[in-house]
Structure formats: structure tokens, C-alpha cells
Design an enzyme around this catalytic site. Structure first.
Site, mmCIF file in Angstrom:
data_model
loop_
_atom_site.group_PDB
_atom_site.id
_atom_site.type_symbol
_atom_site.label_atom_id
_atom_site.label_comp_id
_atom_site.label_asym_id
_atom_site.label_seq_id
_atom_site.Cartn_x
_atom_site.Cartn_y
_atom_site.Cartn_z
ATOM 1 N N GLN A 108 -11.399 25.144 -3.778
ATOM 2 C CA GLN A 108 -12.689 24.955 -3.611
ATOM 3 C C GLN A 108 -13.234 23.579 -4.281
ATOM 4 O O GLN A 108 -14.235 23.313 -4.437
ATOM 5 C CB GLN A 108 -13.566 26.208 -4.472
ATOM 6 C CG GLN A 108 -13.135 27.656 -4.039
ATOM 7 C CD GLN A 108 -13.931 27.831 -2.639
ATOM 8 O OE1 GLN A 108 -14.814 27.085 -2.161
ATOM 9 N NE2 GLN A 108 -13.450 29.120 -2.131
ATOM 10 N N LYS A 116 -11.077 25.198 4.741
ATOM 11 C CA LYS A 116 -12.397 25.008 4.059
ATOM 12 C C LYS A 116 -12.848 23.712 3.698
ATOM 13 O O LYS A 116 -13.626 23.392 3.207
ATOM 14 C CB LYS A 116 -11.995 25.530 2.316
ATOM 15 C CG LYS A 116 -11.720 26.942 2.390
ATOM 16 C CD LYS A 116 -11.548 27.504 0.816
ATOM 17 C CE LYS A 116 -10.796 28.694 0.857
ATOM 18 N NZ LYS A 116 -11.469 29.943 1.318
ATOM 19 N N ASP A 155 -5.182 25.069 -8.509
ATOM 20 C CA ASP A 155 -5.867 25.679 -7.345
ATOM 21 C C ASP A 155 -7.165 24.896 -6.968
ATOM 22 O O ASP A 155 -8.066 25.238 -7.666
ATOM 23 C CB ASP A 155 -5.762 27.404 -7.389
ATOM 24 C CG ASP A 155 -6.684 27.855 -6.255
ATOM 25 O OD1 ASP A 155 -7.040 27.003 -5.354
ATOM 26 O OD2 ASP A 155 -6.821 29.141 -5.955
ATOM 27 N N HIS A 185 -8.471 33.475 -8.361
ATOM 28 C CA HIS A 185 -8.441 34.269 -6.903
ATOM 29 C C HIS A 185 -6.927 34.988 -7.064
ATOM 30 O O HIS A 185 -5.958 34.648 -7.595
ATOM 31 C CB HIS A 185 -8.498 33.179 -5.930
ATOM 32 C CG HIS A 185 -8.390 33.781 -4.306
ATOM 33 N ND1 HIS A 185 -7.488 34.153 -4.011
ATOM 34 C CD2 HIS A 185 -9.652 33.560 -3.553
ATOM 35 C CE1 HIS A 185 -7.913 34.339 -2.640
ATOM 36 N NE2 HIS A 185 -9.213 34.302 -2.490
ATOM 37 N N CYS A 235 -12.250 38.442 -3.537
ATOM 38 C CA CYS A 235 -10.747 38.074 -3.933
ATOM 39 C C CYS A 235 -10.671 37.767 -5.301
ATOM 40 O O CYS A 235 -9.760 37.060 -5.943
ATOM 41 C CB CYS A 235 -10.084 37.318 -3.295
ATOM 42 S SG CYS A 235 -9.854 37.933 -1.448
HETATM 43 N N1 C6P Z 1 -11.364 32.081 -1.081
HETATM 44 C C1 C6P Z 1 -13.334 32.847 -0.364
HETATM 45 O O1 C6P Z 1 -14.213 33.568 0.314
HETATM 46 P P1 C6P Z 1 -6.529 30.852 1.480
HETATM 47 O O2 C6P Z 1 -6.988 32.322 2.071
HETATM 48 O O3 C6P Z 1 -5.133 30.684 1.262
HETATM 49 O O4 C6P Z 1 -7.192 29.728 2.478
HETATM 50 O O5 C6P Z 1 -7.431 30.584 0.305
HETATM 51 C C2 C6P Z 1 -7.286 31.254 -0.743
HETATM 52 C C3 C6P Z 1 -8.127 31.013 -2.011
HETATM 53 C C4 C6P Z 1 -7.342 30.436 -3.197
HETATM 54 N N2 C6P Z 1 -8.049 30.054 -4.330
HETATM 55 C C5 C6P Z 1 -9.368 30.178 -4.204
HETATM 56 C C6 C6P Z 1 -10.196 29.506 -5.451
HETATM 57 C C7 C6P Z 1 -10.165 30.372 -3.039
HETATM 58 O O6 C6P Z 1 -11.442 30.312 -3.289
HETATM 59 C C8 C6P Z 1 -9.278 30.953 -1.927
HETATM 60 C C9 C6P Z 1 -10.177 31.557 -0.641
HETATM 61 C C10 C6P Z 1 -12.032 32.464 0.158
HETATM 62 O O7 C6P Z 1 -13.949 32.660 -1.817
HETATM 63 C C11 C6P Z 1 -11.665 33.647 0.851
HETATM 64 S S1 C6P Z 1 -11.105 34.857 0.076
#
Ligand code: C6P
Length: 420
Positions: A210, A233, A207, A130, A372
Site C-alpha cells: 500500500q 495496485k 510489506d 495483512h 484480510c
Molecule cells: N490488500 C485490500 O483490499 P496481493 O493479494 O498479494 O496482491 O496483496 C496482498 C496484500 C498484502 N499486504 C497488504 C498491506 C495488502 O493491502 C494486500 C492486499 C487488498 O486491502 C486485498 S485483501
């Protein structure tokens, strides 16, 4: 005599009523929410926890000696304990509350990366990261002279472990990888990867944005140095995420942001810093959000992360199979069931935004775009994809309705394309 058959009660059957937002209609159709990888919905218990905090306990933490401040502080620290237990951290002080996973990665990049890395040091990332796990390391590399290396994909669109092994060497200082790709849905063997990285003396950041909401994640079993996730999430509110760090690793890091709460003693010309976790929580934190994230952790644990994962595996197996029946579809990532509960796909020449708009007309929320992961999309030869991402409150019936509307969309768009 034939006995009456009843369908087994699923996890979704049990929890559906906990989520008030799911009871509504969109454009006259029952809402089908398949955008859970972007953000999840919140159960009543979490909404109530937020209201209860503001109605009964609201005060600043770690500052006052009055009753409300003591209550707020206790609840805030209890939330830290809950998150620590969720990921099996050795102690609560290993959990730093941040705004989200993005901020948590930036914290490590600034506090550790910028102060530790030297010209020629190597950072291993993967091509499926991401942007949150790319851009901060690009800055660190630009400012320190460190070099970025990227793990490529296998033909099955999973992480190429052989390529990863070939990248490791005595210049590797950091391996920072995603546990579950938000685009490919693959589940990376992060414990094995961490063990390999440690044999070269490199640090490991996972990370887990998910993965933490959907499966049991055990930081001691993975043996990572840092792990990040976002509360929104995982049934929690926006504004609260966390960084897990091994105590000795966090203690060796300088602070990221300066201000109140992160200090031991302040003089006009210099300061000394608080111990962990306070050293990394400058200023008034997102108190209500962190406490509410604690309520989300309680809720998820009452269902059981293993049960959530098992149910989502049955859902995604059905989704993968049914998507395969749609003409012109290309599904990204490995085949079910060895994947997480999301599927990104393209549908011939149909633009994912057009598809998403048509699905929205039928009350179905999916995400369209690059999610992203722009570099990954380029490697896969596409600018954008549509993505259906599931959570434990979704059902097979919803998946079947989604496929039905998708089939209708194919018919609609083929008519549009034929007319030119
Ligand atoms: N992905 C998606 O629709 P934040 O924005 O900090 O809460 O999460 C960032 C992020 C980092 N790593 C992974 C693997 C992610 O999936 C995400 C967030 C969302 O897939 C929003 S782009």
C-alpha cells in the site's frame, strides 16, 4: 473589477481521461471508484502495452535465439530495470518477479525462513499485518519452532514503537512489517524500524503493497533486506508483483520452486542453480504482465510519486474531515493528514455489507469486510469495517458525493432501525 477565479487544475483533472473504465455509469450514476487499496484501475498506456506485446513481440523469454524471443526477453528485462529504478534497488538482479506480494512473502518464508530459523528464534510482526504477512510466518513458526511476537497499537491506533523496541532482543531473527496499513492507513517509520532491527542482527522484510503505488519508496534509504509489492495496485495488471532483496541476501538463499530457468546444470540425481534473479523465477514467468507492469511504472513516474502522495494527502484530509460530519461514524487509524489515502470506518450498527450495497446503488465502489486483517479487526472490537480507498484519479467532488450518499444511508438505516 473582480477577476474571474478558476479552480487550480488538479492531478485528477490531468489524468482522469487516461482511465477508460472511469467514464462509465453504474446503476445509472457516474462510477466513483473508492476501492483502490484492493486493486487500482489501469490507464490506456498500460492497456495498450499489454495489447502491443501480444500483437508484436509475444514469445518465451531467455530461451530462443529468434527475433521475437530476443524482443520479449529485452522487454521483460527492461521491466525489471524499471521496477529496480522505481524503488532505487542497487541493481536489476535484486528484483524478482512474482505473481503478487503474497507470493513474494511466501518465497522468503519458504526459501529463507524454513531453512534458517531454529527453535527459540523470534519473528516480530505487528498486529496490523495483512494475512499475507501472517499466515506464512505462522507456518514457518510451526515447522521450525520459532516464536512469533506482535507489536501492539498505540491509543491513536498507530504502531507502538516503544513496544517494538521492547520486543527486540538477541533472539530476534526477522522483523516483517507493513509500511502502510490497508486498514488503519497509518504510515509506519520503516527506516527507523529497520535500523533498530539491524542493531540486533535481525533481517527486515517490508510489506510495501500500500506504499509503493502511492509514495516514493527507496529500498536503500529504508535499508530493508526484502520488500514486496503487487503490480495490480499500482496501475499494472494482475499476475505481476515483485520481491526486492539485497543481492547478498538473495544469493545466500536456496531456491523456492524448482524447474526450468532456475538451474545452471541438471543431472539425473542433482542440479546446480542459476544466479539471481533467475534462481527464483522457475518456469515460464508472467511475461506479458511483467512487461505491462513496466509500462505502469513509466506512467506513475511520468506523474511523479511525490506529486501523487501530495495530492492524495489533500484528498484524504478532506475525506477524514467530511467523514467526521457523519453521525455515528467511527474512523479507524490516525487523524489526517498523517496517514495514507484510505479510511476504514464503522457506522453505528449498520453492517458494512449493507452500506456497501447501498453505496453501489449510487455508483460508488467501496470495500466492506475484514480486508484480510482479521486479528486487527478483533483487537479494534469489530468484525468488519467499510473502507474508502483513494487514488490520484479521485476528486474532492467524488468525496463530497460519497458523503452525501453516506448521509442519506444514515437517514435510511435510522428509519429501518426505528421501525425495528
Ligand atoms: N490488500 C485490500 O483490499 P496481493 O493479494 O498479494 O496482491 O496483496 C496482498 C496484500 C498484502 N499486504 C497488504 C498491506 C495488502 O493491502 C494486500 C492486499 C487488498 O486491502 C486485498 S485483501
Amino acid at each position: 473589477m473582480t477577476l474571474p477565479t478558476t479552480a487550480p487544475v488538479t492531478l485528477a483533472d490531468r489524468v482522469r481521461a487516461d482511465f477508460p473504465i472511469l467514464a462509465q455509469s453504474i446503476h445509472g450514476q457516474p462510477l466513483i471508484y473508492f476501492d483502490n487499496a484492493a486493486t487500482s484501475q489501469k490507464p490506456r498506456a498500460v492497456l495498450d502495452a499489454l495489447t502491443a506485446y501480444y500483437e508484436q513481440d509475444n514469445a518465451n523469454v531467455h530461451r530462443g535465439v529468434h527475433t521475437l524471443s530476443a524482443r520479449a526477453t529485452d522487454a521483460y528485462e527492461a521491466a525489471r530495470q524499471k521496477v529496480a529504478r522505481l524503488v532505487n534497488a542497487g541493481r536489476p538482479a535484486e528484483i524478482i518477479f512474482t505473481r503478487n506480494a503474497t507470493e513474494a512473502i511466501n518465497l522468503v518464508a519458504y526459501a529463507w525462513g524454513l531453512t534458517t530459523l531454529q527453535p527459540g528464534d523470534e519473528i516480530i510482526l505487528s498486529v496490523m499485518e495483512h494475512h499475507s504477512n501472517l499466515v506464512p510466518w505462522q507456518w514457518v513458526a510451526q515447522r521450525t519452532g520459532a516464536r512469533l511476537r506482535f507489536i501492539q497499537l498505540t491509543p491513536e491506533e498507530t504502531l507502538d514503537l516503544d513496544h517494538y523496541r521492547s520486543l527486540l532482543n538477541d533472539r530476534t531473527r526477522l522483523v516483517s512489517v507493513v509500511q502502510v496499513s490497508n486498514t488503519l492507513g497509518c504510515i509506519n517509520p520503516v527506516a527507523e524500524m529497520a535500523a533498530l532491527a539491524h542493531t540486533w542482527g535481525a533481517k527486515v522484510l517490508i510489506d510495501a503493497c500500500q506504499s509503493v503505488p502511492h509514495m516514493t519508496v527507496n529500498v536503500q534509504a529504508i535499508d530493508c533486506d526484502w520488500l514486496v509489492a503487487s503490480g495490480h495496485k499500482m496501475c499494472g495488471p494482475t499476475g505481476a508483483g515483485f520481491l526486492y532483496g539485497k543481492a547478498e541476501v538473495l544469493r545466500a538463499m536456496p531456491p523456492f520452486l524448482g524447474g526450468g530457468e532456475m538451474i545452471a546444470d541438471v543431472y539425473l540425481e542433482s542440479s546446480t542453480y542459476a544466479n539471481i534473479p533467475q534462481r527464483f523465477e522457475a518456469g515460464t514467468p508472467a511475461i506479458a504482465e511483467a512487461i505491462t507492469l513496466g509500462a505502469a511504472v513509466d506512467y506513475l513516474q511520468s506523474l511523479g510519486l511525490d506529486a501523487i502522495h501530495a495530492y492524495e494527502e489533500t484528498l484524504v484530509t478532506h475525506l477524514w474531515k467530511r467523514l467526521g460530519e457523519v453521525p455515528g461514524i467511527r474512523r479507524l487509524g490516525p487523524a489526517a493528514p498523517h496517514r495514507a489515502g484510505l479510511v476504514a470506518f464503522t457506522l453505528g450498527d449498520v453492517h458494512p455489507h449493507d452500506l456497501s450495497t447501498l453505496l453501489d446503488e449510487a455508483g460508488i465502489a467501496i470495500r466492506a469486510g475484514h480486508h484480510c486483517t482479521q486479528p486487527l479487526h478483533r483487537i479494534l472490537g469489530t468484525q468488519s469495517t467499510a473502507r474508502a480507498s483513494l487514488y490520484f484519479y479521485n476528486t474532492v467532488v467524488e468525496i463530497d458525493r460519497f458523503i452525501e450518499v453516506l448521509q442519506e444511508s444514515v437517514a435510511f438505516f435510522s428509519g429501518v432501525f426505528e421501525e425495528g
